[in-house]
Scaffold this motif. Structure first.
Motif, short mmCIF file in Angstrom:
data_model
loop_
_atom_site.label_atom_id
_atom_site.label_comp_id
_atom_site.label_asym_id
_atom_site.label_seq_id
_atom_site.Cartn_x
_atom_site.Cartn_y
_atom_site.Cartn_z
N VAL A 33 -17.19 99.94 -5.37
CA VAL A 33 -17.39 98.70 -6.67
C VAL A 33 -17.00 97.71 -6.15
N LEU A 34 -17.62 96.84 -6.01
CA LEU A 34 -16.32 95.53 -5.56
C LEU A 34 -17.33 94.27 -5.86
N VAL A 35 -17.09 93.72 -7.06
CA VAL A 35 -17.31 92.42 -7.75
C VAL A 35 -17.00 90.97 -6.86
N VAL A 36 -17.92 90.57 -6.76
CA VAL A 36 -18.08 88.87 -6.17
C VAL A 36 -18.43 87.71 -7.57
N HIS A 37 -16.74 87.36 -7.58
CA HIS A 37 -17.78 86.25 -9.32
C HIS A 37 -16.78 84.20 -8.07
N GLN A 38 -18.43 83.94 -8.29
CA GLN A 38 -18.45 82.58 -7.53
C GLN A 38 -19.01 81.37 -8.04
N THR A 39 -17.86 80.41 -9.02
CA THR A 39 -17.84 78.96 -9.30
C THR A 39 -17.93 77.94 -8.09
N ASP A 40 -18.32 76.71 -8.80
CA ASP A 40 -18.24 75.47 -8.40
C ASP A 40 -16.59 75.23 -7.81
N ALA A 41 -15.81 76.68 -8.21
CA ALA A 41 -14.25 75.96 -7.69
C ALA A 41 -13.93 76.66 -6.29
N GLY A 42 -14.60 77.98 -6.33
CA GLY A 42 -14.32 79.16 -5.11
C GLY A 42 -14.99 80.22 -6.08
N THR A 43 -14.83 81.84 -4.93
CA THR A 43 -15.15 82.78 -4.76
C THR A 43 -14.11 83.21 -5.74
#
Length: 324
Positions: free
Chosen positions: A103-113
Motif C-alpha cells: 500500500v503506497l500513498v502519494v499526496h500531491q500539492t502545489d508545494a510538492g509530493t
C-alpha cells in the motif's frame, strides 16, 4: 492483541543484502513505475487506456487540500502467472480472497509530493474492530479505503495492480537481470536459484523473489533455512524493481518492445471509475524518488502485526493527510 490468521504471512530475506533506507524507499515505487510505463508509449495511450480495468469503488475526490493517490499491490490465487503450478502458489480454495500486499500513498500539492508506504500488517479499524490492513481487501476496495481513513488517510484516486500481471510485464520486457548474492531457493514460492551472481530471470522467477517468505541458502553444500527478516519482502522487491526499471529504460529505444510492455502493463492495472488517463498523467509527473515508511511497532511471529504508535499518526499528519 491477536490478529486474524493469514496463510500468507511472514518471510525471510531470500538471499539478498539487507537494504539501505534509500533502497527500501525505491522498493515501494514499484506500483508507480508500472503506471509510468502505461504513459511512456506516447500516441498509443488512448488505445491502451481501454485495457485498464476498473476498481468497484466510488470516491469523492477533493483536490482542495492536494490530491491523494492510494496504490495497492494485490495478491490473489485467482490470477496466477501463465504456466504457474497451483501447488506452489496455493489454490483459491486453500488461500481464498485477495490481499493488499503493498500500500503506497502519494499526496500531491502545489508545494510538492509526499510518498508514504503503509505497512501491510498495520492494525486498522474495520467495522469498529482491529484487523491487519492486508486483510481488508478481502471485503473489497471500499473496506481498504475506509480502513485507511481510520488512520487519517483519505483517497481521491485508487490504483490496483495484480502482481500475477506483474510477471507478464517482466516477460514483456524480455526478463530481468538480477544479482543474487548467494544461492537461494524457496519451494513454497517456486523459487530456485542454485547459483549466486548475475543472472537473467523470467517473470515467474521475478515474482517468486518478491513472494518468497521461507527462503533457504546453500551453505557448505546444505540448504539452510534463513531466519525471518521483516524487510525481506522489501529487499526482494527492491532488487526486482531496480532490474525492471533498467529493462523498461532499455525498451525506450525499442518501440515494439515498449508497446508490448505497455500492453502487458495496462492489463495489470485497475483504477476507480473517477480516475482518467489525464489523472494518471498527473501521477506520472510526480517526484516519487523519496518514500517514507509509516512508523509502527512491528511484532514478529507466525502472523506479524504492526501496532500503530504516536509516530504513525504524526507521520500521516506531517504529510498533510487527513480523513474527513
Amino acid at each position: 492483541m491477536t490478529a486474524p490468521h493469514d496463510p500468507d504471512a511472514g518471510q525471510g530475506s531470500p538471499g539478498r543484502r539487507r537494504p539501505s533506507p534509500g533502497r527500501r524507499g525505491r522498493t515501494r515505487v514499484l506500483l508507480a513505475v508500472l503506471v509510468l510505463v502505461v504513459l511512456a508509449v506516447g500516441v498509443d495511450v488512448a488505445l491502451l487506456a481501454g485495457r485498464v480495468g476498473e476498481v468497484a469503488v466510488d470516491l469523492s475526490p477533493d483536490d482542495s487540500d492536494g490530491r491523494t493517490w492510494v496504490l495497492v499491490g494485490l495478491d490473489s490465487r485467482d490470477h496466477l502467472p501463465a504456466g504457474a503450478d497451483p501447488a506452489v502458489f496455493g489454490t483459491p480454495e486453500a488461500v481464498p480472497g485477495t490481499r493488499a500486499d503493498v500500500v503506497l500513498v502519494v499526496h500531491q500539492t502545489d508545494a510538492g509530493t509526499t510518498v508514504l508506504s503503509v505497512p501491510r500488517d498495520l492494525l486498522v479499524l474495520r467495522d469498529q474492530r482491529r484487523t491487519r490492513l492486508t486483510l481488508t481487501w478481502r471485503d473489497g476496495p471500499r473496506a481498504t479505503v475506509d480502513a485507511l481513513c481510520s488512520i487519517g488517510i483519505d483517497a481521491d484516486h485508487l490504483v490496483a495492480v495484480d502482481f500475477a500481471g506483474f510477471a507478464q510485464v517482466v516477460d514483456a520486457a524480455g526478463g530481468l537481470t538480477v544479482d543474487v548474492p548467494v544461492p537461494v531457493r524457496d519451494p513454497g514460492a517456486g523459487l530456485d536459484l542454485p547459483r549466486a551472481g548475475v543472472q537473467h530471470v523470467d517473470g515467474r522467477t521475478a515474482l517468486a523473489l518478491v513472494r518468497s517468505r521461507h527462503p533457504q541458502h546453500l551453505v557448505d553444500g546444505t540448504w539452510t533455512p534463513v531466519p525471518m527478516d521483516p524487510d525481506g519482502r522489501a529487499s526482494a522487491a527492491g532488487t526486482v524493481l531496480g532490474a525492471l526499471v533498467d529493462a523498461v529504460r532499455g525498451s525506450v529505444v525499442r518501440p515494439l518492445r515498449l508497446q508490448t510492455v505497455g500492453w502487458a502493463t495496462t492489463g495489470a492495472l485497475s483504477v476507480d471509475p473517477g480516475t482518467s488517463v489525464t489523472d494518471l498523467a498527473a501521477l506520472a509527473g510526480a517526484d516519487l524518488s523519496t518514500v517514507e515508511v509509516v512508523p509502527s511497532d512491528l511484532r514478529d511471529g507466525a502472523v506479524p502485526v504492526a501496532l500503530p504508535t504516536a509516530g504513525t499518526r504524526a507521520a500521516i499528519e506531517a504529510a498533510g493527510l487527513s480523513c474527513r
